[in-house]
Write a protein that holds these residues in place. Structure first.
Motif, PDB file in Angstrom:
ATOM      1  N   GLU A 160       0.840  -1.197   0.000  1.00 36.13           N
ATOM      2  CA  GLU A 160       0.000   0.000   0.000  1.00 36.13           C
ATOM      3  C   GLU A 160       0.879   1.253   0.000  1.00 36.13           C
ATOM      4  OE1 GLU A 160      -4.053  -1.659   2.071  1.00 36.13           O
ATOM      5  OE2 GLU A 160      -2.540  -0.777   3.413  1.00 36.13           O
ATOM      6  N   ALA A 161       0.300   2.346  -0.498  1.00 35.93           N
ATOM      7  CA  ALA A 161       1.075   3.570  -0.690  1.00 35.93           C
ATOM      8  C   ALA A 161       0.285   4.783  -0.234  1.00 35.93           C
ATOM      9  CB  ALA A 161       1.458   3.713  -2.163  1.00 35.93           C
ATOM     10  N   ALA A 162       0.985   5.891  -0.065  1.00 38.06           N
ATOM     11  CA  ALA A 162       0.354   7.164   0.284  1.00 38.06           C
ATOM     12  C   ALA A 162       1.101   8.278  -0.432  1.00 38.06           C
ATOM     13  CB  ALA A 162       0.382   7.387   1.794  1.00 38.06           C
ATOM     14  N   HIS A 163       0.380   9.305  -0.824  1.00 36.62           N
ATOM     15  CA  HIS A 163       0.952  10.466  -1.516  1.00 36.62           C
ATOM     16  C   HIS A 163       0.334  11.694  -0.873  1.00 36.62           C
ATOM     17  CE1 HIS A 163       1.797  12.505  -5.689  1.00 36.62           C
ATOM     18  NE2 HIS A 163       2.390  13.125  -4.677  1.00 36.62           N
ATOM     19  N   PHE A 164       1.179  12.626  -0.380  1.00 42.45           N
ATOM     20  CA  PHE A 164       0.630  13.768   0.353  1.00 42.45           C
ATOM     21  C   PHE A 164       1.512  14.993   0.241  1.00 42.45           C
ATOM     22  CE2 PHE A 164       3.074  11.042   3.178  1.00 42.45           C
ATOM     23  CZ  PHE A 164       3.911  11.916   3.856  1.00 42.45           C
ATOM     24  N   ASP A 165       0.916  16.123   0.542  1.00 38.59           N
ATOM     25  CA  ASP A 165       1.603  17.410   0.595  1.00 38.59           C
ATOM     26  C   ASP A 165       2.455  17.425   1.859  1.00 38.59           C
ATOM     27  OD1 ASP A 165       2.333  20.114   1.006  1.00 38.59           O
ATOM     28  OD2 ASP A 165       0.500  20.832   0.048  1.00 38.59           O
ATOM     29  N   ALA A 166       3.766  17.549   1.700  1.00 38.48           N
ATOM     30  CA  ALA A 166       4.669  17.448   2.851  1.00 38.48           C
ATOM     31  C   ALA A 166       4.586  18.653   3.779  1.00 38.48           C
ATOM     32  CB  ALA A 166       6.110  17.266   2.373  1.00 38.48           C
ATOM     33  N   ARG A 167       3.846  19.694   3.371  1.00 37.75           N
ATOM     34  CA  ARG A 167       3.642  20.830   4.276  1.00 37.75           C
ATOM     35  C   ARG A 167       2.658  20.472   5.383  1.00 37.75           C
ATOM     36  NH1 ARG A 167       2.165  25.157  -0.254  1.00 37.75           N
ATOM     37  NH2 ARG A 167       0.972  23.316  -0.842  1.00 37.75           N
ATOM     38  N   THR A 168       1.904  19.377   5.190  1.00 39.23           N
ATOM     39  CA  THR A 168       1.018  18.875   6.237  1.00 39.23           C
ATOM     40  C   THR A 168       1.865  18.137   7.272  1.00 39.23           C
ATOM     41  OG1 THR A 168      -0.744  18.564   4.611  1.00 39.23           O
ATOM     42  CG2 THR A 168      -0.990  17.430   6.725  1.00 39.23           C
ATOM     43  N   ALA A 169       1.689  18.461   8.539  1.00 37.82           N
ATOM     44  CA  ALA A 169       2.471  17.812   9.602  1.00 37.82           C
ATOM     45  C   ALA A 169       2.255  16.302   9.536  1.00 37.82           C
ATOM     46  CB  ALA A 169       2.052  18.363  10.961  1.00 37.82           C
ATOM     47  N   HIS A 170       3.361  15.542   9.572  1.00 43.97           N
ATOM     48  CA  HIS A 170       3.251  14.092   9.408  1.00 43.97           C
ATOM     49  C   HIS A 170       4.291  13.371  10.252  1.00 43.97           C
ATOM     50  CE1 HIS A 170       5.990  15.636   6.290  1.00 43.97           C
ATOM     51  NE2 HIS A 170       6.667  14.499   6.432  1.00 43.97           N
ATOM     52  N   ARG A 171       4.021  12.079  10.439  1.00 37.99           N
ATOM     53  CA  ARG A 171       4.889  11.245  11.265  1.00 37.99           C
ATOM     54  C   ARG A 171       4.715   9.788  10.859  1.00 37.99           C
ATOM     55  NH1 ARG A 171       7.111  10.241  16.096  1.00 37.99           N
ATOM     56  NH2 ARG A 171       6.484   8.329  17.136  1.00 37.99           N
ATOM     57  N   LEU A 172       5.795   8.993  10.996  1.00 36.08           N
ATOM     58  CA  LEU A 172       5.785   7.580  10.629  1.00 36.08           C
ATOM     59  C   LEU A 172       6.066   6.728  11.854  1.00 36.08           C
ATOM     60  CD1 LEU A 172       8.092   7.908   7.485  1.00 36.08           C
ATOM     61  CD2 LEU A 172       5.589   7.958   7.520  1.00 36.08           C
ATOM     62  N   ASP A 173       5.267   5.680  12.059  1.00 37.43           N
ATOM     63  CA  ASP A 173       5.469   4.761  13.177  1.00 37.43           C
ATOM     64  C   ASP A 173       5.299   3.326  12.709  1.00 37.43           C
ATOM     65  OD1 ASP A 173       5.691   6.488  15.708  1.00 37.43           O
ATOM     66  OD2 ASP A 173       3.893   7.293  14.754  1.00 37.43           O
TER      67      ASP A 173
END
Length: 198
Positions: A160-173
Motif C-alpha cells: 500500500e502507498a500514500a501520496h501527500f503534501d509534505a507541508r502537512t504535519a506528518h509522522r511515521l510509526d
C-alpha cells in the motif's frame, strides 16, 4: 549552492538563467537566433540567462512556446551527468529522527526527486510531527505502518502507498512491535520562482 551573498530570489534567477542557457545551447542556437524566434532583444535574453534580470510573464510564455515545452519545464534543472545506478553495497545507512535510511539516488541535492529506503524501528522514541516544502510518496515494503497526517492516522500494509503534501504535519510509526520498511520519494518544491508569477 546558495552563497552567503545571494538571496534566495537571486539564487532562483541564476538557476532559471542556467536552465534557459541549457535549452538554447542544446539546440545550437545563438542569442541572436533566439531573439529572432521570440521577438525579445539579445541584451534582454542575455541578462535573463546570466540571472541579472527577472523575466516578465510574457517573456516566459514566449520562451516556453519557442522551446515547445511547458512553463513549468522552464524551471527544471538541467540534466546531471552522474551515475544512475546505486548498488546496495555502496549505499550508506544514515540515522536521524529515530529512523534508519539509505539514499537510493546518486544525484544529490541537484535532483528534484529524492528516493529513500527507510526503516522505522519498532521501538522508535520520537513523537515529533514534521513538515517541509514539497510532496512525499511512500510505499510499504514490510511491516505495518501508521502514517499520521495532520489530525488523521492511517494504517498501511505491505503493497500500500500514500501520496501527500509534505507541508502537512506528518509522522511515521511501526506497528505490532515489528520494524517497518518503506520506500519514500520526496520532491521538493523547486518552482518557487514560478509560483511568484502565478
Amino acid at each position: 549552492m546558495l552563497s552567503h551573498h545571494e538571496s534566495p530570489a537571486q539564487f532562483n534567477l541564476v538557476q532559471l538563467g542556467t536552465r534557459l542557457r541549457f535549452l538554447r545551447t542544446q539546440r545550437d542556437w545563438t542569442l541572436s537566433d533566439l531573439a529572432q524566434r521570440t521577438g525579445l532583444s539579445e541584451a534582454y535574453l542575455s541578462r535573463i540567462e546570466s540571472g541579472d534580470r527577472q523575466p516578465s510573464l510574457a517573456a516566459l510564455f514566449d520562451l516556453a512556446r519557442t522551446y515547445h515545452i511547458s512553463m513549468a519545464a522552464l524551471f527544471e534543472e538541467e540534466p546531471l551527468n552522474r551515475s544512475v545506478v546505486v548498488r546496495q553495497a555502496d549505499a550508506t545507512v544514515y540515522q536521524g529522527n529515530g529512523l534508519l535510511y539509505r539514499l537510493l539516488s546518486s544525484q544529490g541535492d541537484g535532483a528534484n526527486l529524492r528516493p529513500i529506503h527507510v526503516t522505522i524501528p519498532a521501538n522508535r522514541q520520537n513523537e515529533h510531527l514534521y513538515h517541509h516544502e514539497g510532496e512525499e510518496w511512500l510505499y510499504v515494503l514490510s511491516g505495518q505502518l501508521r502514517l499520521t497526517l495532520g489530525g488523521e492516522a492511517f494504517t498501511l500494509s505491505p503493497g500500500e502507498a500514500a501520496h501527500f503534501d509534505a507541508r502537512t504535519a506528518h509522522r511515521l510509526d511501526a506497528l505490532n512491535e515489528q520494524d517497518t520498511e518503506i520506500l519514500v520519494v520526496s520532491c521538493e518544491a523547486s518552482h518557487i520562482l514560478l509560483r511568484s508569477y502565478l
